[in-house]
Write a protein that holds these residues in place. Structure first.
Motif, mmCIF file in Angstrom:
data_model
loop_
_atom_site.group_PDB
_atom_site.id
_atom_site.type_symbol
_atom_site.label_atom_id
_atom_site.label_comp_id
_atom_site.label_asym_id
_atom_site.label_seq_id
_atom_site.Cartn_x
_atom_site.Cartn_y
_atom_site.Cartn_z
ATOM 1 N N HIS A 35 30.575 41.150 57.028
ATOM 2 C CA HIS A 35 31.816 40.643 56.793
ATOM 3 C C HIS A 35 32.313 41.457 55.460
ATOM 4 N N PHE A 36 31.743 42.228 54.693
ATOM 5 C CA PHE A 36 32.331 42.977 53.602
ATOM 6 C C PHE A 36 32.115 44.468 53.587
ATOM 7 N N ALA A 37 33.062 45.189 52.844
ATOM 8 C CA ALA A 37 32.602 46.629 52.589
ATOM 9 C C ALA A 37 32.870 46.729 51.009
ATOM 10 N N VAL A 38 32.079 47.589 50.533
ATOM 11 C CA VAL A 38 32.338 48.132 48.943
ATOM 12 C C VAL A 38 32.470 49.407 48.951
ATOM 13 N N ILE A 39 33.682 50.013 48.553
ATOM 14 C CA ILE A 39 34.147 51.293 48.465
ATOM 15 C C ILE A 39 34.552 51.622 47.128
ATOM 16 N N CYS A 40 34.612 53.169 46.675
ATOM 17 C CA CYS A 40 35.222 53.896 45.792
ATOM 18 C C CYS A 40 36.720 54.001 46.387
ATOM 19 N N PRO A 41 37.865 53.493 45.468
ATOM 20 C CA PRO A 41 39.234 53.664 46.243
ATOM 21 C C PRO A 41 39.634 55.317 46.206
ATOM 22 N N PHE A 42 40.274 55.621 46.730
ATOM 23 C CA PHE A 42 40.892 57.141 46.990
ATOM 24 C C PHE A 42 41.550 57.376 45.608
ATOM 25 N N ALA A 43 42.395 56.856 44.969
ATOM 26 C CA ALA A 43 42.874 57.031 43.612
ATOM 27 C C ALA A 43 42.567 56.011 42.553
ATOM 28 N N PRO A 44 41.127 56.053 42.194
ATOM 29 C CA PRO A 44 40.706 55.195 41.172
ATOM 30 C C PRO A 44 41.148 55.538 39.617
ATOM 31 N N LYS A 45 41.572 54.254 39.267
ATOM 32 C CA LYS A 45 41.837 54.217 37.677
ATOM 33 C C LYS A 45 40.963 54.561 36.616
ATOM 34 N N TYR A 46 39.651 54.247 37.017
ATOM 35 C CA TYR A 46 38.414 54.404 36.089
ATOM 36 C C TYR A 46 37.353 55.089 36.886
ATOM 37 N N LYS A 47 36.559 55.810 36.211
ATOM 38 C CA LYS A 47 35.206 56.202 36.722
ATOM 39 C C LYS A 47 34.597 55.025 37.202
ATOM 40 N N TYR A 48 33.889 55.198 38.579
ATOM 41 C CA TYR A 48 33.159 54.404 39.177
ATOM 42 C C TYR A 48 33.767 53.265 39.564
ATOM 43 N N GLU A 49 35.312 53.101 39.447
ATOM 44 C CA GLU A 49 36.042 51.960 39.956
ATOM 45 C C GLU A 49 35.453 51.467 41.515
ATOM 46 N N THR A 50 35.304 50.344 41.773
ATOM 47 C CA THR A 50 34.911 49.988 43.215
ATOM 48 C C THR A 50 35.749 48.686 43.582
ATOM 49 N N TRP A 51 35.925 48.608 44.763
ATOM 50 C CA TRP A 51 36.878 47.365 45.643
ATOM 51 C C TRP A 51 35.631 46.828 46.499
ATOM 52 N N ILE A 52 35.737 45.530 46.575
ATOM 53 C CA ILE A 52 35.126 44.715 47.491
ATOM 54 C C ILE A 52 35.906 43.893 48.317
ATOM 55 N N LEU A 53 35.939 44.530 49.622
ATOM 56 C CA LEU A 53 36.919 43.923 50.575
ATOM 57 C C LEU A 53 36.343 43.039 51.635
ATOM 58 N N PRO A 54 36.914 42.010 52.250
ATOM 59 C CA PRO A 54 36.498 41.593 53.378
ATOM 60 C C PRO A 54 36.802 42.341 54.649
ATOM 61 N N LYS A 55 36.048 42.626 55.606
ATOM 62 C CA LYS A 55 36.417 43.464 56.871
ATOM 63 C C LYS A 55 37.519 42.702 57.465
ATOM 64 N N LYS A 56 37.689 41.453 57.643
ATOM 65 C CA LYS A 56 38.662 40.631 58.525
ATOM 66 C C LYS A 56 39.924 40.308 57.389
ATOM 67 N N HIS A 57 40.967 40.584 57.980
ATOM 68 C CA HIS A 57 42.293 40.634 57.370
ATOM 69 C C HIS A 57 42.447 39.216 56.846
ATOM 70 N N LEU A 58 42.256 39.143 55.493
ATOM 71 C CA LEU A 58 42.517 37.605 54.933
ATOM 72 C C LEU A 58 43.304 37.766 53.964
ATOM 73 N N PRO A 59 44.532 37.284 53.762
ATOM 74 C CA PRO A 59 45.250 37.114 52.554
ATOM 75 C C PRO A 59 45.012 36.496 51.548
ATOM 76 N N TYR A 60 44.448 35.273 51.600
ATOM 77 C CA TYR A 60 44.037 34.078 50.719
ATOM 78 C C TYR A 60 42.662 34.016 50.666
ATOM 79 N N PHE A 61 42.139 33.898 49.215
ATOM 80 C CA PHE A 61 40.888 33.839 48.937
ATOM 81 C C PHE A 61 40.169 32.592 49.392
ATOM 82 N N GLU A 62 40.943 31.535 49.470
ATOM 83 C CA GLU A 62 40.490 30.252 49.683
ATOM 84 C C GLU A 62 40.123 29.825 51.068
ATOM 85 N N THR A 63 40.423 31.017 52.156
ATOM 86 C CA THR A 63 40.323 30.826 53.347
ATOM 87 C C THR A 63 39.022 31.494 53.607
ATOM 88 N N GLU A 64 38.261 32.014 52.772
ATOM 89 C CA GLU A 64 37.146 32.976 52.789
ATOM 90 C C GLU A 64 35.912 31.846 53.004
#
Lengths: 339, 339
Positions: free
Chosen positions: A221-250
């Protein structure tokens, strides 16, 4: 000539300057700050240690609900924002250029472990999952309050990331307005959607999961990536694979905890214990039209450098490691661990 | 209920939470970081100390032009942005969501004193003025380059403000594009102008110079104020009283140096030596329509707290001291000194 990348959602510019890491420093190589309490699992003066519960406000949640709790949540004794009408604030004078208003909100502290010297890098998956479950419970409770428009979940680890206390903890601030940075991301997502008819985060996920150039970890259900244009060294994003706008529905909280856990594991193997911030971005309640183009996610912002005068003055970030390189290192660290 | 103020130019929100300063910390009260070199006026390994000139690139400017220099400027050996076409960068693929471009620019270091253990707080006015004059000379030279759109002058003091080296220095980065934060300020100024037919900074100056509630210092040509909605505790702005969009047209350099000098003097008396960033905001060359509504200024951002997960995630700042209180303290510190 330097490579400058543009974040596809916010339009933020990041300059890549790989040689910057070679520059000399007599400030960042000093022996680690001495914190004599960092070796102990109990510190008498620490208000968050097990046994010192009376030093904090009464808890809202304790998991498990016994003396042997693993996670405790209570109102912040020194809140950034207040819940009650306990001040007689004068509102802005008419026609004044100086505007002010009354903020009402909540500010809760999540003590993530009974032990002083635990952290995300050393916790086991079971305890980390209990913490994430408790955070989700409180997030859902706060966001369901009709006066609350947005809940900011965030974590500050170490002094360079703005932490005040050593004991592992994170915070939830409920606000009655939409924070600027979230608004900008939602607006940026709309611009992206108008051009491509796709949620930018879904689009990014599709690319990153197929090319795997900046992918560190994935589960069902999740992917962990380094974004294309990271502000910080080793910045990572954790995203649900399914399109979910609200966290409370996870619903897949175990998988979320696993994704975060393995992300921190990879970082710890590669970087050791280091200062970082983590925060959650989700669609604010009143921005319903964003449901088709906004996608909740976590960001981990390592604070290994930067946020200096150039960044504060220009909004441009300087990064000394390409995210492809950072992701490769983090992925390899995880593969090494698994063997 | 908490008071939330809105910056009249950027629209940025700042929550005031005075009690936050009472919260306990076991990370920020530790004995000051030990830097054994901080007592010495010469350090053999420091590339910026007098006598070690061969450790840096050849200087562009030396004042005075002798072995007994007081200020030296040279290209940054580890530039954030490069001046030459020395990389074969692939530009963005057509239709890619990931955009990148080639940045060309300059990056210069200003060594502000021959002595390792000097800083803005302890320099005398004469030496401080020599540094400001040298900075202005280089600023004018860089901005006159036809490929340069914007020059960012900035200073990082101490590790918490992102400094790499202890020896007093600041930096000038010339860019071939307009930084976002400057663009937002210019756009915010236009919105203000459209409503009020006045430059927001001129408007602020008129108010602050008459009410004197947030005024710290003034001389014939400059005013030093705490802004209405400061991001940081003790944040100050230094503004020319005359409406000037471009920094390179400023003639009153002695008065500017004096305003900055007395601002740092006040801060030192009140706060001691502390981490801060300073930067300059001026109208970019290609935004000529801003000439009527943008006004160059310096910002000093003390880094006594903050820029933690909440700020990074929301763009909302939490400030524990009202600017009226901060300005009063700084003004009184200066008055005490003058006696």
């Amino acid at each position: 000539m330097s490579e400058i990348r543009i974040d596809p959602i916010t339009g933020r510019h990041v300059i890549f300057a790989v040689e910057r890491d070679l520059r000399p420093t007599d400030l960042w190589n000093l022996a680690k700050e001495v914190n004599p309490m960092s070796e102990l699992d109990y510190v008498q003066k620490c208000p968050f240690c097990k046994g010192n519960e009376s030093a904090t406000p009464e808890e809202i949640l304790k998991v498990p609900d016994s003396e042997d709790w693993k996670v405790r949540v209570f109102p912040n004794k020194f809140p950034a924002i207040k819940s009650m009408d306990d001040e007689n604030m004068q509102s802005s004078k008419p026609h004044s250029i100086y505007e002010k208003y009354s903020g009402i909100g909540t500010h809760e502290v999540i003590v993530e472990s009974p032990f002083h010297n635990t952290n995300y890098f050393t916790m086991n998956l079971e305890d980390f999952t209990i913490f994430i479950e408790a955070m989700v419970l409180r997030y859902k409770a706060i966001i369901s309050n009709k006066d609350i428009e947005y809940v900011s979940f965030f974590k500050n680890h170490q002094k360079l990331a703005g932490a005040s206390l050593f004991h592992p903890h994170s915070q939830l601030i409920g606000l009655n307005s939409v924070p600027d940075f979230v608004k900008y991301e939602v607006e940026g997502s709309k611009t992206f959607f108008d051009k491509t008819h796709s949620c930018p985060y879904c689009h990014i996920l599709e690319l990153e999961l197929s090319k795997k150039e900046r992918l560190i970890y994935e589960n069902e259900h999740f992917a962990v990536i380094c974004p294309f244009a990271p502000k910080y060294k080793y910045e990572t994003w954790i995203l649900p694979k399914k399109h979910l706008p609200y966290f409370e529905t996870e619903d897949n909280i175990d998988e979320l905890a696993k994704a975060l856990y393995f992300c921190f594991k990879a970082m710890y193997i590669e970087l050791g214990d280091f200062p970082f911030n983590m925060f959650l971005h989700a669609l604010p309640k009143t921005m319903k039209s964003g449901e088709i183009y906004y996608h909740y996610h976590f960001e981990i912002n390592p604070r290994l450098s930067g946020n200096a005068g150039f960044e504060l003055g220009t909004g441009i970030y300087i990064n000394s490691i390409y995210p492809e390189e950072a992701a490769k290192k983090l992925k390899e660290a995880l593969e090494k661990e698994e063997k």
